[in-house]
Design an enzyme around this catalytic site. Structure first.
Site, PDB file in Angstrom:
ATOM      1  N   ASN A 192       1.600  -1.078  -0.309  1.00 18.22           N
ATOM      2  CA  ASN A 192       0.010  -0.321   0.172  1.00 18.22           C
ATOM      3  C   ASN A 192       1.123   1.207   0.311  1.00 18.22           C
ATOM      4  O   ASN A 192       0.422   2.929  -0.281  1.00 18.22           O
ATOM      5  CB  ASN A 192      -0.665  -0.150   1.237  1.00 18.22           C
ATOM      6  CG  ASN A 192      -0.642   0.273   2.350  1.00 18.22           C
ATOM      7  OD1 ASN A 192       0.451  -0.203   2.666  1.00 18.22           O
ATOM      8  ND2 ASN A 192      -1.464   0.752   3.586  1.00 18.22           N
ATOM      9  N   GLU A 241       5.022  -3.069  12.676  1.00 10.66           N
ATOM     10  CA  GLU A 241       4.129  -2.459  12.554  1.00 10.66           C
ATOM     11  C   GLU A 241       2.533  -3.006  11.195  1.00 10.66           C
ATOM     12  O   GLU A 241       3.028  -3.349  10.649  1.00 10.66           O
ATOM     13  CB  GLU A 241       5.148  -1.399  10.883  1.00 10.66           C
ATOM     14  CG  GLU A 241       5.578  -0.450  11.462  1.00 10.66           C
ATOM     15  CD  GLU A 241       5.238   0.325  12.710  1.00 10.66           C
ATOM     16  OE1 GLU A 241       4.167   0.913  12.897  1.00 10.66           O
ATOM     17  OE2 GLU A 241       6.011   1.036  13.185  1.00 10.66           O
ATOM     18  N   ARG A 292      -8.265   8.138   1.518  1.00  8.08           N
ATOM     19  CA  ARG A 292      -7.011   8.730   0.578  1.00  8.08           C
ATOM     20  C   ARG A 292      -6.434   7.275   0.278  1.00  8.08           C
ATOM     21  O   ARG A 292      -6.484   5.832   1.352  1.00  8.08           O
ATOM     22  CB  ARG A 292      -5.880   9.029   1.719  1.00  8.08           C
ATOM     23  CG  ARG A 292      -4.044   9.454   1.323  1.00  8.08           C
ATOM     24  CD  ARG A 292      -3.599  10.009   2.659  1.00  8.08           C
ATOM     25  NE  ARG A 292      -3.113  10.004   4.093  1.00  8.08           N
ATOM     26  CZ  ARG A 292      -2.440   8.616   4.315  1.00  8.08           C
ATOM     27  NH1 ARG A 292      -1.036   9.026   3.127  1.00  8.08           N
ATOM     28  NH2 ARG A 292      -2.310   8.954   5.197  1.00  8.08           N
ATOM     29  N   CYS A 299      -3.400   1.926   6.684  1.00  4.46           N
ATOM     30  CA  CYS A 299      -3.109   0.802   8.151  1.00  4.46           C
ATOM     31  C   CYS A 299      -4.016   1.904   8.989  1.00  4.46           C
ATOM     32  O   CYS A 299      -4.315   2.131  10.211  1.00  4.46           O
ATOM     33  CB  CYS A 299      -1.964   0.659   8.184  1.00  4.46           C
ATOM     34  SG  CYS A 299      -0.495   1.530   8.095  1.00  4.46           S
ATOM     35  N   GLU A 326       8.482   4.319  14.409  1.00  3.64           N
ATOM     36  CA  GLU A 326       9.652   4.252  13.532  1.00  3.64           C
ATOM     37  C   GLU A 326       9.150   5.733  12.661  1.00  3.64           C
ATOM     38  O   GLU A 326       8.584   6.183  13.402  1.00  3.64           O
ATOM     39  CB  GLU A 326       8.546   3.595  11.681  1.00  3.64           C
ATOM     40  CG  GLU A 326       8.955   2.061  11.784  1.00  3.64           C
ATOM     41  CD  GLU A 326       8.719   0.536  10.547  1.00  3.64           C
ATOM     42  OE1 GLU A 326       7.855   1.658   9.613  1.00  3.64           O
ATOM     43  OE2 GLU A 326       9.370  -0.340  10.231  1.00  3.64           O
TER      44      GLU A 326
HETATM   45  P1  NAP Z   1       0.578  -9.254   4.171  1.00  3.29           P
HETATM   46  O1  NAP Z   1       0.052  -9.815   3.826  1.00  3.29           O
HETATM   47  O2  NAP Z   1       0.626  -8.908   5.541  1.00  3.29           O
HETATM   48  O3  NAP Z   1       1.770  -8.812   3.674  1.00  3.29           O
HETATM   49  C1  NAP Z   1       2.926  -8.371   3.411  1.00  3.29           C
HETATM   50  C2  NAP Z   1       3.834  -8.702   3.510  1.00  3.29           C
HETATM   51  O4  NAP Z   1       4.466  -9.987   3.927  1.00  3.29           O
HETATM   52  C3  NAP Z   1       4.095  -8.943   1.882  1.00  3.29           C
HETATM   53  O5  NAP Z   1       5.585  -8.611   1.388  1.00  3.29           O
HETATM   54  C4  NAP Z   1       3.690 -10.176   2.198  1.00  3.29           C
HETATM   55  O6  NAP Z   1       4.460 -10.928   0.967  1.00  3.29           O
HETATM   56  C5  NAP Z   1       4.551 -10.823   3.241  1.00  3.29           C
HETATM   57  N1  NAP Z   1       4.301 -12.060   3.536  1.00  3.29           N
HETATM   58  C6  NAP Z   1       3.212 -12.657   4.031  1.00  3.29           C
HETATM   59  N2  NAP Z   1       3.084 -13.892   4.883  1.00  3.29           N
HETATM   60  C7  NAP Z   1       4.511 -13.767   4.875  1.00  3.29           C
HETATM   61  C8  NAP Z   1       5.165 -15.069   4.867  1.00  3.29           C
HETATM   62  N3  NAP Z   1       5.160 -16.536   5.376  1.00  3.29           N
HETATM   63  N4  NAP Z   1       7.159 -15.110   5.024  1.00  3.29           N
HETATM   64  C9  NAP Z   1       7.081 -13.189   4.384  1.00  3.29           C
HETATM   65  N5  NAP Z   1       6.449 -12.656   4.406  1.00  3.29           N
HETATM   66  C10 NAP Z   1       5.399 -13.071   4.372  1.00  3.29           C
HETATM   67  O7  NAP Z   1      -0.094  -7.881   4.037  1.00  3.29           O
HETATM   68  P2  NAP Z   1      -1.062  -6.796   3.149  1.00  3.29           P
HETATM   69  O8  NAP Z   1      -2.223  -7.157   3.244  1.00  3.29           O
HETATM   70  O9  NAP Z   1       0.447  -6.856   1.741  1.00  3.29           O
HETATM   71  O10 NAP Z   1      -0.918  -5.409   3.715  1.00  3.29           O
HETATM   72  C11 NAP Z   1      -2.268  -4.178   3.794  1.00  3.29           C
HETATM   73  C12 NAP Z   1      -1.549  -4.517   5.757  1.00  3.29           C
HETATM   74  O11 NAP Z   1      -0.611  -4.105   6.169  1.00  3.29           O
HETATM   75  C13 NAP Z   1      -3.268  -3.982   6.832  1.00  3.29           C
HETATM   76  O12 NAP Z   1      -3.487  -4.891   7.614  1.00  3.29           O
HETATM   77  C14 NAP Z   1      -1.953  -2.847   7.246  1.00  3.29           C
HETATM   78  O13 NAP Z   1      -2.999  -2.283   7.916  1.00  3.29           O
HETATM   79  C15 NAP Z   1      -0.960  -3.156   7.359  1.00  3.29           C
HETATM   80  N6  NAP Z   1       0.416  -1.912   7.069  1.00  3.29           N
HETATM   81  C16 NAP Z   1       0.743  -1.583   8.419  1.00  3.29           C
HETATM   82  C17 NAP Z   1       1.650  -0.118   8.322  1.00  3.29           C
HETATM   83  C18 NAP Z   1       1.733   0.070   9.686  1.00  3.29           C
HETATM   84  O14 NAP Z   1       2.650   0.987   9.948  1.00  3.29           O
HETATM   85  N7  NAP Z   1       1.214   0.109  10.819  1.00  3.29           N
HETATM   86  C19 NAP Z   1       1.308   0.466   7.635  1.00  3.29           C
HETATM   87  C20 NAP Z   1       0.899  -0.012   6.231  1.00  3.29           C
HETATM   88  C21 NAP Z   1       0.244  -1.206   5.732  1.00  3.29           C
HETATM   89  P3  NAP Z   1       3.206 -11.338  -0.585  1.00  3.29           P
HETATM   90  O15 NAP Z   1       3.161 -10.195  -1.003  1.00  3.29           O
HETATM   91  O16 NAP Z   1       4.000 -12.253  -1.384  1.00  3.29           O
HETATM   92  O17 NAP Z   1       2.025 -12.267   0.145  1.00  3.29           O
END
Ligand code: NAP
Length: 507
Positions: A177, A278, A306, A312, A485
Site C-alpha cells: 500500500n 507495524e 486517501r 493502515c 518508526e
Molecule cells: P500482508 O499480507 O501481511 O503482507 C505484507 C508483506 O508480508 C508482503 O510482502 C507479503 O508478501 C509478506 N508476507 C506474507 N506472508 C509472509 C510469510 N509467511 N513470510 C514472509 N513474508 C510474508 O499485508 P498486506 O495485505 O500486504 O498489507 C496490508 C496490511 O498492512 C494491513 O493490515 C495494514 O493495516 C498493514 N499496514 C500497516 C502499516 C503500519 O505502519 N502499521 C502500514 C501499512 C500497512 P506477499 O505480497 O508475497 O504476500
C-alpha cells in the site's frame, strides 16, 4: 456482464479509464526487474508478473527469488555489515543524503511506478515519494546524533559507559500500500544506525523497491548494504522462512497485516531476533457535538479516502454524536460528490484508483452487503464495479454488530455510528484488539485532553486527519505492533546498548 453493459453502468470518468489503454513509460535504469544481491542485478529461475490493478494488464515480469537467493542476500548483507559498521556516522549520513537527492530528482518516474503497480492516483504517488524520500533525509540527519551515555559510577575505581552499536543484518518485509515509503521508513533508519538490509517487497509492488535499489547504487551505497529479493506469493513463505530464521539476521522489521506479523514473530522466536512490527489498524474517527464540522469533514475525507481507503491509519469506524450526526452525514456526502472521481491513477482527474486486486474488492463488497443485511442505509455508492474498483461508500445507521466495525476494511467505505455520550464513544473506540491511529474532532479543551489520553492507540489526530511525517513516532498499541518508526525513536530499533565497565583505575 458484457463489456458494453459494464460501460453503460460506469460513471463517465471511469468509462474513460476502461476504454483507454495505459502504458508505463519510465526511464530504463529505474525499471529494474531482477533481484539485487551484493550489488549485482540477479536473475532467478523463474519470473512472476506485475499487474496494473486498474486494468489487470501486465506491466512487467520480475525475477521470482526463492530461498537460495534469500540466503545469498543474507550472506552478502552479513559480509557488508563488517565494513559498513566501520563507516563513520558522517560518511553514512552523506550517502543517505545523496540517495534522498536522487529520489527527489527522479520523483516523477518513481511516482509513475507506484501508480502503475499499486493503482494509487499520481498526485498521491508523488506525495508518497516526497514522504518516502523524507525518511532518507531525516535519518541522514539522525545518523550523526546516536549518542551513548557516561553513567555516574558507584565505584571509585571504575568508569561506566553505555555505547550504542548496530544490531547487524535487518530483514525488511513490506506491504503494497506504500510500496516506497514503507521501505525507506525502515531502511533509512537501519543504514543510519550501521545495519545492512535484505528487503522482501510485496508481490504486487516489487518495482518501486527495485528502483530504490538502483538509486542506492547510484548514490554510492556499497555492494551488499542494500539487497532486494522480490518474489511471488508462492515463494514468499520459503523466503520468509530464511529471513526469519537465519542466525546471521539480527533483526526483523515488518509492516503488514497482524496475522502475518504473528507468523513472522513465531518464526523469529527460535533465534530470538529483535523485531519491529507495524501491523493492522482499525482507527476510530469521533466527531463530538462541539466539533468544527467543516474541519471534521475535511479530516474525514483525507483520512478515509486517501489511497482508496487502503492505509493502515485510515479511519475505519466513524462515531458521530447525536447533535451533529445528520449535519455531518449531509456535509460529508456533499464532499464525496464534489471531490471523489474514480479512474486510472494516471488520469489527472482521478482521486480514487482501484483497490490492489479483485480479492480486496471482494472483501470490501462483502462488508458492505453484510452491513446492509443488518440494517445499514447506503447514502452514497455501495457497489463493487469492474475489476478491482469499489465505489466510495457512505453508510448510515451502522451498529457494532456489523463486520465493517469489527475488522479492518482497507477500502473506501465510511460506516457511521451515532452515539450520545463521550464515555460511549470512547468505549466503542477502544473495543478492538488493535490500536494504531485514532482521530477525534472537538473544540472543548478539557474533552480534548480526556479523550486523547483515553484512546488506546499509538497515534492520535486531534482536529487533524493526516498524521504521518518523519518527525512523528509511527506505531501502535495492542496487536497493532511493536516498536516505533520515524522520529528520534526510529533509529533505536536498529541499535543495541552495550554496557562497558572500565575497571582497575587508580582514583
Ligand atoms: P500482508 O499480507 O501481511 O503482507 C505484507 C508483506 O508480508 C508482503 O510482502 C507479503 O508478501 C509478506 N508476507 C506474507 N506472508 C509472509 C510469510 N509467511 N513470510 C514472509 N513474508 C510474508 O499485508 P498486506 O495485505 O500486504 O498489507 C496490508 C496490511 O498492512 C494491513 O493490515 C495494514 O493495516 C498493514 N499496514 C500497516 C502499516 C503500519 O505502519 N502499521 C502500514 C501499512 C500497512 P506477499 O505480497 O508475497 O504476500
Amino acid at each position: 456482464m458484457t463489456a458494453q453493459a459494464l460501460l453503460r453502468t460506469l460513471p463517465p470518468i471511469m468509462m474513460q479509464s476502461v476504454r483507454r489503454t495505459y502504458s508505463l513509460d519510465v526511464a530504463a535504469p529505474l525499471l529494474r526487474t531482477q533481484g539485487y544481491i551484493n550489488g549485482r542485478w540477479t536473475s532467478a529461475a523463474s519470473l512472476f508478473p506485475v499487474l496494473d490493478p486498474a486494468t489487470g494488464q501486465e506491466i512487467a515480469q520480475v525475477s521470482d527469488c526463492g530461498p537460495g537467493e534469500a540466503k545469498r542476500a543474507v550472506d552478502a548483507a552479513y559480509e557488508a555489515f563488517q565494513s559498513w559498521k566501520q563507516f563513520t556516522a558522517k560518511e553514512r549520513s552523506v550517502l543517505l543524503r545523496k540517495w534522498y537527492e536522487l529520489m527527489t530528482q527522479h520523483k516523477e518516474d518513481l511516482a509513475k511506478l507506484i501508480t502503475f503497480e499499486s493503482g494509487k492516483p499520481l498526485a498521491e504517488a508523488l506525495g508518497e515519494i516526497g514522504y518516502s524520500a523524507s525518511f532518507l533525509e531525516w535519518f541522514s540527519e539522525e545518523a550523526r546524533r546516536v549518542y551513548g551515555d557516561v553513567v555516574p559510577s558507584p565505584f571509585k575505581d571504575r568508569k561506566m559507559l553505555l555505547l550504542k552499536q548496530p544490531v547487524g543484518v535487518a530483514a525488511v518485509i513490506t506491504p503494497w500500500n506504500f510500496p516506497s515509503a514503507m521501505i525507506t521508513r525502515k531502511v533509512a533508519a537501519a543504514l543510519a544506525a550501521g545495519c545492512t538490509v535484505v528487503i522482501k517487497p510485496a508481490e504486487d509492488t516489487p518495482l518501486s523497491a527495485l528502483a530504490l535499489a538502483e538509486l542506492a547504487e547510484q548514490a554510492g551505497i556499497p555492494a551488499g548494504v542494500v539487497n532486494v529479493v522480490p518474489c511471488s506469493r508462492e515463494n514468499t513463505p520459503a523466503v520468509g522462512q530464511v529471513l526469519c530464521t537465519d542466525p546471521l539476521v539480527g533483526k526483523i522489521s515488518f509492516t503488514g497485516s497482524t496475522a502475518t506479523g504473528k507468523v513472522l514473530l513465531k518464526m523469529a522466536a527460535d533465534t530470538v531476533k529483535k523485531a519491529s512490527m507495524e501491523l493492522g489498524g482499525h482507527a476510530p474517527f469521533i466527531v463530538f457535538d462541539s466539533a468544527d464540522l467543516d474541519l471534521a469533514v475535511k479530516g474525514a475525507m483525507a483520512s478515509k479516502f486517501r489511497n482508496s481507503g487502503q492505509t493502515c491509519v485510515c479511519s475505519n469506524r466513524f462515531l458521530v454524536q447525536s447533535g451533529v450526526h445528520d449535519q455531518f452525514l449531509q456535509k460529508v456526502g456533499e464532499a464525496m460528490d464534489r471531490e471523489l472521481r474514480i479512474g486510472h491513477g494516471i488520469e489527472p482527474t482521478t482521486t480514487q484508483g482501484p483497490l490492489i486486486n479483485p480479492r480486496a474488492a471482494e472483501k470490501v463488497a462483502h462488508q458492505i452487503s453484510d452491513a446492509v443485511s443488518l440494517g445499514a442505509k447506503v447514502l452514497r455508492g455501495g457497489s463493487r464495479l469492474d475489476g478491482s474498483y469499489v465505489e466510495p461508500t457512505l453508510l448510515a445507521d451502522v451498529n457494532t454488530s456489523m463486520l465493517c466495525t469489527r475488522e479492518e476494511t482497507f477500502g473506501p467505505v465510511m460506516p457511521v455510528i451515532r452515539f450520545d455520550t463521550e464515555a460511549e464513544a470512547v468505549a466503542i473506540a477502544n473495543a478492538s484488539n488493535v490500536g494504531l491511529a485514532g482521530y477525534f474532532f472537538s473544540q472543548d479543551v478539557s474533552q480534548i485532553w480526556r479523550v486523547a489520553e483515553a484512546l488506546e492507540v499509538g497515534m492520535v489526530g486531534v482536529n487533524e486527519g493526516l498524521l504521518s511525517c518523519p518527525e512523528g513516532a509511527f506505531g501502535g498499541y495492542k496487536q497493532s505492533g511493536l516498536g516505533r518508526e520515524g522520529s528520534k525513536y526510529g533509529i533505536e530499533e536498529y541499535l543495541e546498548v552495550k554496557y562497558m565497565c572500565f575497571g582497575g583505575l587508580v582514583p
